[in-house]
Scaffold this motif. Sequence first.
Motif, mmCIF file in Angstrom:
data_model
loop_
_atom_site.group_PDB
_atom_site.id
_atom_site.type_symbol
_atom_site.label_atom_id
_atom_site.label_comp_id
_atom_site.label_asym_id
_atom_site.label_seq_id
_atom_site.Cartn_x
_atom_site.Cartn_y
_atom_site.Cartn_z
ATOM 1 N N LEU A 14 -0.052 0.484 3.034
ATOM 2 C CA LEU A 14 -1.291 0.153 3.142
ATOM 3 C C LEU A 14 -2.174 0.050 2.273
ATOM 4 C CD1 LEU A 14 -0.601 4.653 2.958
ATOM 5 C CD2 LEU A 14 -1.658 3.050 4.840
ATOM 6 N N ARG A 15 -2.220 -0.345 1.179
ATOM 7 C CA ARG A 15 -2.366 -1.511 -0.033
ATOM 8 C C ARG A 15 -2.978 -2.843 0.202
ATOM 9 N NH1 ARG A 15 -0.157 -3.716 -4.646
ATOM 10 N NH2 ARG A 15 1.509 -5.048 -2.978
ATOM 11 N N ASP A 16 -2.501 -3.459 1.022
ATOM 12 C CA ASP A 16 -2.164 -4.526 1.814
ATOM 13 C C ASP A 16 -3.307 -4.363 3.168
ATOM 14 O OD1 ASP A 16 -0.319 -5.363 -0.073
ATOM 15 O OD2 ASP A 16 0.786 -6.165 1.399
ATOM 16 N N MET A 17 -3.473 -3.334 3.542
ATOM 17 C CA MET A 17 -4.652 -3.317 4.928
ATOM 18 C C MET A 17 -5.748 -3.445 4.044
ATOM 19 S SD MET A 17 -3.875 0.049 6.654
ATOM 20 C CE MET A 17 -2.123 -0.021 7.092
ATOM 21 N N GLY A 18 -5.816 -3.233 2.527
ATOM 22 C CA GLY A 18 -6.891 -3.154 1.958
ATOM 23 C C GLY A 18 -7.759 -1.272 1.487
ATOM 24 N N VAL A 19 -6.225 -0.331 1.873
ATOM 25 C CA VAL A 19 -7.048 1.073 1.535
ATOM 26 C C VAL A 19 -6.552 1.044 -0.243
ATOM 27 C CG1 VAL A 19 -5.649 3.430 1.448
ATOM 28 C CG2 VAL A 19 -5.584 1.727 3.317
ATOM 29 N N ARG A 20 -7.710 1.745 -1.327
ATOM 30 C CA ARG A 20 -8.052 1.921 -2.579
ATOM 31 C C ARG A 20 -6.834 2.763 -2.486
ATOM 32 N NH1 ARG A 20 -6.045 -2.219 -1.566
ATOM 33 N NH2 ARG A 20 -7.854 -4.777 -1.515
ATOM 34 N N HIS A 21 -8.056 4.125 -2.165
ATOM 35 C CA HIS A 21 -7.489 5.405 -2.364
ATOM 36 C C HIS A 21 -6.589 6.743 -1.237
ATOM 37 C CE1 HIS A 21 -11.043 3.963 -4.581
ATOM 38 N NE2 HIS A 21 -10.285 4.589 -5.384
ATOM 39 N N VAL A 22 -5.935 7.193 -1.102
ATOM 40 C CA VAL A 22 -5.144 8.075 -1.077
ATOM 41 C C VAL A 22 -5.360 9.642 -1.369
ATOM 42 C CG1 VAL A 22 -2.865 8.950 0.119
ATOM 43 C CG2 VAL A 22 -3.261 6.605 -0.129
ATOM 44 N N PHE A 23 -6.049 10.292 -0.512
ATOM 45 C CA PHE A 23 -6.613 12.333 -0.994
ATOM 46 C C PHE A 23 -5.615 12.937 -0.678
ATOM 47 C CE2 PHE A 23 -10.260 8.746 -0.176
ATOM 48 C CZ PHE A 23 -10.845 9.016 -1.340
ATOM 49 N N GLY A 24 -5.334 13.682 -1.183
ATOM 50 C CA GLY A 24 -5.055 14.979 -0.570
ATOM 51 C C GLY A 24 -3.920 15.632 -1.359
ATOM 52 N N VAL A 25 -3.627 16.842 -1.355
ATOM 53 C CA VAL A 25 -2.893 17.817 -2.118
ATOM 54 C C VAL A 25 -1.333 17.019 -1.723
ATOM 55 C CG1 VAL A 25 -2.102 20.584 -2.583
ATOM 56 C CG2 VAL A 25 -4.302 19.095 -2.170
ATOM 57 N N PRO A 26 -0.553 17.110 -2.965
ATOM 58 C CA PRO A 26 0.915 16.586 -2.485
ATOM 59 C C PRO A 26 1.988 17.468 -2.653
ATOM 60 C CG PRO A 26 0.563 16.912 -5.404
ATOM 61 C CD PRO A 26 -1.444 17.248 -4.089
ATOM 62 N N SER A 27 3.199 17.488 -1.848
ATOM 63 C CA SER A 27 4.449 18.138 -1.849
ATOM 64 C C SER A 27 5.707 17.927 -1.917
ATOM 65 C CB SER A 27 4.107 18.271 -0.050
ATOM 66 O OG SER A 27 4.811 17.073 0.126
ATOM 67 N N GLY A 28 6.822 18.806 -2.012
ATOM 68 C CA GLY A 28 8.276 18.011 -2.470
ATOM 69 C C GLY A 28 7.669 16.472 -1.601
ATOM 70 N N GLY A 29 8.170 16.453 -0.580
ATOM 71 C CA GLY A 29 7.964 15.457 0.148
ATOM 72 C C GLY A 29 7.320 13.917 -0.240
ATOM 73 N N TRP A 30 6.478 14.839 -0.713
ATOM 74 C CA TRP A 30 5.446 13.195 -0.619
ATOM 75 C C TRP A 30 5.856 12.949 -2.690
ATOM 76 C CZ3 TRP A 30 2.146 10.361 1.294
ATOM 77 C CH2 TRP A 30 0.785 9.811 0.993
#
Length: 542
Positions: A14-30
């Motif tokens: 994701l970072r290498d394709m240009g994504v700078r932020h990931v938005f969300g609410v975490p889970s145990g699997g995350w």
Amino acid sequence: MTSTTVARNVVTGLRDMGVRHVFGVPSGGWVDYMEAIRTTDGIDFVLTSHEGGAGFMADVCGRLTGVPGVCFGTFGPGATNLATGVGGATLDRSPMIALTDEMPAPLRGRTVQMAIDHQALFAPLTKTTMRIEADGAADTLAQAARIALSGRPGAVHVGLPQGMSAEAVEPAAIGPIVPDAPPAPDAAALDALTAAFAAAAKPVLAVGLGAVHAGVQDRILALAERFGLPVLLTPMAKGMVPEDHPNYAGVLFHALSDMVGRTHAEADLVVAVGYDPIEFNYESWMKDGLALASIDVAPADIDRAKHPVAAEVVGAIAPALDALLALPAGARGWDLAALAERRAAMFAKLKGREGRFGPCAALDVLRDVLPADGIMTCDVGAHTHLIGQHWRTPRPGTQIMTNGWSAMGFGLPAAIAAKLCRPDTPVCCVLGDGGFLMTVGELATAAREKLPIVIVVFTDNDLALIRIKQEKKANPIYGTPVRAEGTIGGPSLFGVPVTVARDPAEFRTALEAGFAADGPVIVEALLDSREYDELVLRKDKP
């Protein structure tokens, strides 16, 4: 080769394709993905108050950066919360990758706490849905990004099977994502387009969101000027033609659309450039029998029994405009002086007036205070219809709204994302008090991220659009008052200071202080909602 993990391949990809932020609410699997983000330079996780807000934020990041925005939700309620923002990206044509937890293969189809079929949930809300395999996660993400960006942009859902994140795999990289190029237009379709245009006495240009994506603003302006054509815009194409341009004819569907209709009622051909009916279908504004010439990456969606399609160019937009520009120059039958008079009369009706503080005056003051290069996002409500027609937008991307999806609650998360993507640009949002309540929890996100944004709340204690519709049917006002009276409450909310303005002078002072602050500020404008009654929900069709 040194091994890595699935989580790290996903995050670095994701970072290498240009994504700078990931938005969300975490889970145990995350958790493994969170740790990979924490230890990877150039990408951050932004904790939101609600997954729906995370989806809206990812949508706006995709719009502003041209890289798919990314959001995450866990099983069941996390995914259904996220779905509102995901549907928004698809119908507002924003590239997005929506990530969710998924059950591991042995538990799919079993009765398990929180488990639903996420592939089925997201299928109607996205361009496609898929899930990763341990040794092919990077390839799946690259495919998702390409699909999200190609054609009409939109969301792609990618499931992350729980328990796979820590598996050891070989490192895999993602290179630059190259969207599928639209095909070259068919030569016969171009001939039909130029013939229809040449035969028309009073063609009008209708410009939509697809033209923004195609980057053809200069060609549209040149075409309008070369042939003396009025230009209509859809709300999400604001900025493609400046409001003070002599060929500007107004925005379809929004305030005073009956005045805009006086122009397109005279046309004998609509030349639609990147027109996406997800904003406003043709039949709702084109007079019966009016012919269409469509230029877009997708076929025209129109009732062909009511409107003859004189030409349909499907594919790259720029070559079709070049074909029109190659025709001999010469003004058509339009009276641009009369157009200027209609435009001036329309803007005069939208100007703030003396007396009780209303939304037009508030928008006048905000437009004066916000720098020309600033970004204003807005929510859904009566104020959106005013913004669509009244707000001067110097270029696309400086006014951000949802019109294809039209979800209340969009405006505040949109402003948060805009500031994260454009940290040096002044950013504000305009919200009705009803929409504000839907995502008010994202104030905590703005405060945690220390984002200097100005949150303007138009408080009239009224769901005005629905109230106006009730009154048009002579129904009693019921279920639309937001509260009996008063303000949104308190000198601060979630640690964000609130300033109340009761007139234009107080509003200006509060805005100027807000834009000088080093964190989020709420400016609450106490307004008279009755001003909307004479401006919005007008007839679109003559």
